[in-house]
Design a protein around this motif. Structure first.
Motif, mmCIF file in Angstrom:
data_model
loop_
_atom_site.group_PDB
_atom_site.id
_atom_site.type_symbol
_atom_site.label_atom_id
_atom_site.label_comp_id
_atom_site.label_asym_id
_atom_site.label_seq_id
_atom_site.Cartn_x
_atom_site.Cartn_y
_atom_site.Cartn_z
ATOM 1 N N LEU A 147 0.880 -0.733 -0.545
ATOM 2 C CA LEU A 147 -0.113 -0.009 -0.260
ATOM 3 C C LEU A 147 0.805 1.142 -0.095
ATOM 4 O O LEU A 147 0.474 1.960 -0.537
ATOM 5 C CB LEU A 147 -0.959 -0.173 1.078
ATOM 6 N N GLY A 148 2.392 1.017 0.127
ATOM 7 C CA GLY A 148 2.906 2.220 0.657
ATOM 8 C C GLY A 148 4.119 2.050 1.891
ATOM 9 O O GLY A 148 3.866 1.128 1.758
ATOM 10 N N GLU A 149 3.965 3.076 2.029
ATOM 11 C CA GLU A 149 5.324 3.451 2.871
ATOM 12 C C GLU A 149 4.346 4.247 4.513
ATOM 13 O O GLU A 149 3.599 5.591 3.865
ATOM 14 C CB GLU A 149 6.739 4.303 3.302
ATOM 15 N N TYR A 150 5.305 4.003 5.460
ATOM 16 C CA TYR A 150 4.454 4.978 7.113
ATOM 17 C C TYR A 150 5.221 4.135 8.191
ATOM 18 O O TYR A 150 6.139 3.050 8.280
ATOM 19 C CB TYR A 150 3.534 4.004 7.839
ATOM 20 N N GLU A 151 6.216 5.956 8.179
ATOM 21 C CA GLU A 151 6.971 5.468 9.361
ATOM 22 C C GLU A 151 8.466 4.659 8.222
ATOM 23 O O GLU A 151 8.852 4.239 9.393
ATOM 24 C CB GLU A 151 7.149 4.704 10.791
ATOM 25 N N GLY A 152 8.241 4.797 7.086
ATOM 26 C CA GLY A 152 9.486 4.693 6.203
ATOM 27 C C GLY A 152 9.525 2.961 6.224
ATOM 28 O O GLY A 152 10.610 2.650 5.812
ATOM 29 N N ALA A 202 -0.433 -5.936 3.074
ATOM 30 C CA ALA A 202 -2.359 -5.816 2.897
ATOM 31 C C ALA A 202 -2.175 -6.935 2.101
ATOM 32 O O ALA A 202 -1.943 -7.772 1.060
ATOM 33 C CB ALA A 202 -3.284 -5.239 2.147
ATOM 34 N N ALA A 203 -3.162 -8.020 3.204
ATOM 35 C CA ALA A 203 -3.461 -9.517 2.335
ATOM 36 C C ALA A 203 -4.129 -11.051 3.321
ATOM 37 O O ALA A 203 -4.591 -10.224 4.021
ATOM 38 C CB ALA A 203 -1.275 -10.533 2.901
ATOM 39 N N ILE A 204 -4.618 -11.692 2.992
ATOM 40 C CA ILE A 204 -4.940 -12.769 3.407
ATOM 41 C C ILE A 204 -4.400 -14.271 3.747
ATOM 42 O O ILE A 204 -3.367 -14.528 3.407
ATOM 43 C CB ILE A 204 -6.432 -13.057 2.428
ATOM 44 N N PRO A 231 -8.890 -6.098 2.400
ATOM 45 C CA PRO A 231 -7.388 -6.205 1.759
ATOM 46 C C PRO A 231 -7.539 -5.778 0.753
ATOM 47 O O PRO A 231 -6.423 -5.295 0.100
ATOM 48 C CB PRO A 231 -7.103 -7.958 2.114
ATOM 49 N N PHE A 232 -8.045 -6.299 -0.233
ATOM 50 C CA PHE A 232 -8.221 -5.370 -1.804
ATOM 51 C C PHE A 232 -8.526 -4.219 -2.619
ATOM 52 O O PHE A 232 -7.782 -3.470 -3.029
ATOM 53 C CB PHE A 232 -10.009 -6.692 -2.865
ATOM 54 N N THR A 233 -8.974 -3.508 -1.138
ATOM 55 C CA THR A 233 -9.319 -2.476 -2.203
ATOM 56 C C THR A 233 -9.203 -1.176 -0.185
ATOM 57 O O THR A 233 -9.081 0.043 -0.746
ATOM 58 C CB THR A 233 -10.964 -2.127 -1.458
ATOM 59 N N ILE A 234 -8.684 -1.966 0.340
ATOM 60 C CA ILE A 234 -7.972 -1.038 1.463
ATOM 61 C C ILE A 234 -6.855 0.134 0.928
ATOM 62 O O ILE A 234 -5.917 -0.351 0.452
ATOM 63 C CB ILE A 234 -7.343 -1.839 2.449
ATOM 64 N N THR A 235 -7.038 1.344 1.444
ATOM 65 C CA THR A 235 -5.613 2.402 1.555
ATOM 66 C C THR A 235 -5.018 2.159 2.129
ATOM 67 O O THR A 235 -4.865 2.110 3.233
ATOM 68 C CB THR A 235 -6.709 3.998 1.015
ATOM 69 N N LEU A 236 -4.085 2.982 2.262
ATOM 70 C CA LEU A 236 -2.773 3.454 2.637
ATOM 71 C C LEU A 236 -3.483 4.149 3.930
ATOM 72 O O LEU A 236 -3.625 3.646 5.557
ATOM 73 C CB LEU A 236 -1.692 4.581 2.394
#
Length: 777
Positions: free
Chosen positions: A656-661, A666-668, A690-695
């Motif tokens: 989804l991207g990065e948070y705090e570096g 997202a997975a199952i 998990p297929f649509t959740i955003t960062l």
């Protein structure tokens, strides 16, 4: 030492009965069955007339030892187990395990735990009914043979740890077949037409009348043509028909009707209903709760008459006797009823109170007068129209049993118009059309089974008996063949075409949620595969009529009309021959090729893998290349998943991207959808996919988890970090290693020192898990 020892099945029952019998009697409990079939060689000597081989389980050895001591010192042993086949078999097992002679035992039965019933039973003892024992043993042996011979084949041909059973596999088949009906169903569109008409009554007051067209219109063109005719039509009342009719109450509860009605009215599962009913029976509040009879005793009929006349008046009473529809019902039993019909409610837990009141209402209502109802049908005609509008209403002239109780139904597909009180009208009255609305409706698929409707279907087919429904439904869920869940519906558009009184047509497109299911039974893919395999190789076992015929033969054994061995021989040897042949058949191929991934050229298919259904991508040009796998979602099926849906599964795990570096993924997993961040796995709540959740949403999940974790820890001790004071569901507690210890409520949790916590842990006795005391019925 008491001269008389009474042995019952449960300790709760023992306490109640002992209070009725006096000092010469001691009441002990066997805690259910005290012997079971051994596991070795199926536990049955097949060549020795199908003789069962029993042993006393480890957790029952102390129970048997204590009962033997009591039996040796007593003059008479009263075997007071339940009055059904299972109870009769327990009495026989007690006789055998305790080595009791016939002249030392007396068998007593009762269908309610009241002083009168217990003392009456003591006055009328009998011997053990060996026909009932043989019927119980025949069922047990038959189910053991089927389970122990079929299950290994399923392990070999499909997957380990699977199980099959004479009744459970048929129940699964019902659910699988219903699911396939739902999948194959194609909804058809049609229009429901409702007219709103106005008139002035004889007193000069404006009135309105809503009526429905007697048929559905097939499409939009037919709707428009019909409404145009209506725009210039003159509507009049063609006929007003009033018909009196009577509605009769339902019979008192049997086991299955209690399970069904408790599910509908109280939202109880079948097993929960039986657990609560068992408690009510053992406390002496209701009669025996495993019965297929709708009979009430003369005593109960007299008591109901008195209660109804006292509470409602003479005209509300109508003495009724009911005939059980099942040819195999045990009519010697009573229906389920309160032991004291004059008692409308009890002091007990919320669940027990609710179920008791349901039983009381049903029993009382069964002895009340019919409800007298007047049904009015108003027919509205217009020249030039071939169809009539009809309005229906009901007026209760005398409420009768409706004053107490009305049975619910499982019908979900009814599309009847609303029925209520209609305004007073006369034939020939002219009506003014206010509006006529045609609303697009869709035909509905067959309804999936609930636990209650499955019980109803099994009973209709003659499969199983009152004592088997709850354990069967629990088993198929525990084995992973069926799961009960809530599924969200999908949005669907529908059209609304309205003719207004000014003659203009208005069209709207609206949306509705359709296809949602709550508390329904859904089969898993493994259920479908196993059902198909058993249908193919063991059609007789899966045949509804065969399974019902077995129940009839067990009833014949119970009546002494059929020999135990004869029935088992007729079934077992052809069945065993088929088992031996099936060992050599090929494994079922569960793979279904969906197509090609346009992005990679890899073949996309789905199949049943070791740990469940998966989608896979394989290289058709390189058979040695390792496939790429993705799990199917819970609401997806091998039989119906599309290529597009399968390709969507390979989008996980999603970065989804990065948070705090650090990466957020997202997975199952087998435990459900989750977010991974900084080495931690955080479960996603239902509102996120998990297929649509955003960062942004994932960061909110991560931060929320940190907050909840920080609130959980009140104090962690540097001296030993395994000692922690935590916030729990029921308040603060001490966690000392793997132990959880209550904290005194008169102290502030933060005030405890490390030394105090160690002392508290050392001085608190370690509680062990409750030892399972034997299987209860």
């Amino acid at each position: 030492m008491a001269k008389n020892v009474v042995i019952v099945e449960s300790p709760a029952k023992a306490k109640t009965i002992e209070s009725y019998l006096g000092k010469d009697f001691l009441v002990a409990s066997s805690y259910g069955h005290i012997r079971d079939l051994v596991k070795k060689d199926k536990g049955i000597e097949i060549e020795n007339h199908f003789k069962p081989i029993y042993k006393i389980p480890e957790d029952k050895k102390n129970v048997v030892k204590e009962l033997k001591k009591l039996a040796q010192k007593a003059d008479t042993i009263w075997l007071a187990t339940d009055e059904d086949r299972e109870g009769e078999a327990i009495s026989w097992h007690l006789k055998e395990a305790l080595e009791l002679s016939d002249n030392k035992i007396k068998r007593i039965v009762f269908d309610e735990i009241t002083k009168k019933a217990i003392l009456e039973a003591i006055k009328n003892p009998r011997g053990i009914n060996y026909n009932l024992v043989n019927a119980q043993q025949a069922r047990r042996v038959l189910d053991r043979l089927v389970g122990f011979e079929l299950s290994p084949i399923l392990w070999k041909k499909i997957r380990t740890k699977l199980s099959a059973g004479r009744v459970q596999s048929v129940a699964v088949r019902l659910i699988v077949e219903r699911e396939r009906e739902v999948d194959a169903f194609v909804p058809e569109s049609r229009f429901k037409v409702v007219g709103l008409f106005s008139f002035t009554d004889e007193q000069g007051n404006p009135q309105q009348l809503k009526a429905e067209l007697a048929r559905f219109l097939k499409d939009e063109k037919e709707v428009e043509d019909f409404l145009r005719k209506c725009s210039t039509a003159d509507f009049v009342i063609e006929d007003v028909e009033k018909k009196p009719f009577k509605r009769s109450p339902a019979a008192p509860f049997t086991t299955s009707t209690l399970q069904q009605e408790a599910a509908r009215k109280l939202r109880y599962s079948v097993s929960r209903t039986m657990l609560i009913a068992q408690k009510l029976y053992e406390a002496g509040y209701i009669t025996y709760m495993r019965t297929d009879s709708v009979n009430l005793s003369d005593f109960a009929l007299d008591a109901a008459e008195q209660a109804i006349k006292n509470d409602f008046g003479n005209k509300y009473h109508h003495r009724r006797t009911y005939q059980t529809k099942s040819a195999n019902a045990q009519e010697a039993h009573e229906a389920i009823r309160p032991t004291d019909i004059s008692r409308e409610t009890i002091t007990a837990s919320k669940d027990e109170k609710a179920l008791y009141e349901l039983i009381w209402k049903r029993a009382i209502a069964s002895q009340m007068s019919d409800a007298e109802i007047e049904r009015t049908t108003i027919k509205i005609f217009a020249k030039g129209l071939n169809d009539l509008f009809t309005a229906k209403g009901e007026v209760i002239l005398f409420d009768g049993f409706l004053k107490v109780y009305l049975e619910d139904t499982d019908e979900e597909n009814a599309e009847n118009g609303e029925e209520g009180i209609l305004p007073t009208v006369k034939k020939g009255l002219s009506l003014k059309m206010e509006s006529i609305t045609a609303t697009e409706r869709f035909t509905r698929p067959p309804s999936r089974y609930t636990e209650a409707s499955l019980v109803k279907k099994l009973e209709e087919l003659g499969i199983g008996r009152p004592s088997t429904y709850a354990p069967t439904i629990s088993t198929i869920q525990k084995r992973g063949y069926v799961h009960k869940e809530e599924r969200q519906g999908k949005e669907r558009e529908y059209k609304v075409i309205t003719l207004h009184k000014n003659g203009k047509l208005a069209k709207e497109v609206k949306t509705e949620i359709t296809g949602g299911d709550k508390g329904k039974l859904f089969p898993t893919d493994i259920a479908a595969v196993v059902t198909d395999f058993l249908n193919k190789h063991f059609p007789e076992i899966m045949d509804y009529q065969f399974t019902a015929r077995v129940e009839e033969e067990l009833d014949e054994i119970a009546l002494g009309k059929l020999e135990y061995e004869e029935m088992l021989k007729e079934f077992y040897f052809p069945f065993h021959k088929k088992v031996k042949v099936t060992i050599d058949v090929e494994r079922p191929d569960t793979e279904r090729v969906l197509g090609t991934d346009p992005a990679t050229g890899l073949t996309v298919s789905v199949r049943l893998a070791r740990f469940g259904p998966v989608a896979q991508k394989t290289d058709p040009k390189n058979s040695g290349a390792k496939p790429i796998y993705a799990r199917l979602r819970k609401d997806q099926k091998l039989e119906t998943i599309t290529l597009e849906e399968a390709l969507g599964l390979f989008k996980l795990p999603r970065v989804l991207g990065e948070y705090e570096g650090k990466e957020v993924i997202a997975a199952i997993s087998s435990f459900g959808p989750y977010i991974k961040h900084d080495g931690k796995f955080i479960s996603i709540k239902k509102q996120y996919d998990p297929f649509t959740i955003t960062l942004v949403e994932a960061v909110h999940v991560i931060d929320s988890k940190r907050v909840s974790d920080s609130e959980k820890y009140i104090k962690v001790f540097d001296e030993d970090p395994s000692y922690q004071i935590l916030n729990g569901r029921w308040g603060p507690y001490l966690k000392a290693g793997k132990r959880n210890i209550k904290l005194p409520k008169d102290r502030e949790p933060t005030s405890f020192t490390f030394e105090e916590c160690v002392a508290l842990a050392n001085n608190t006795e370690e509680t062990k898990g409750k030892k399972k005391a034997g299987k209860k019925k």
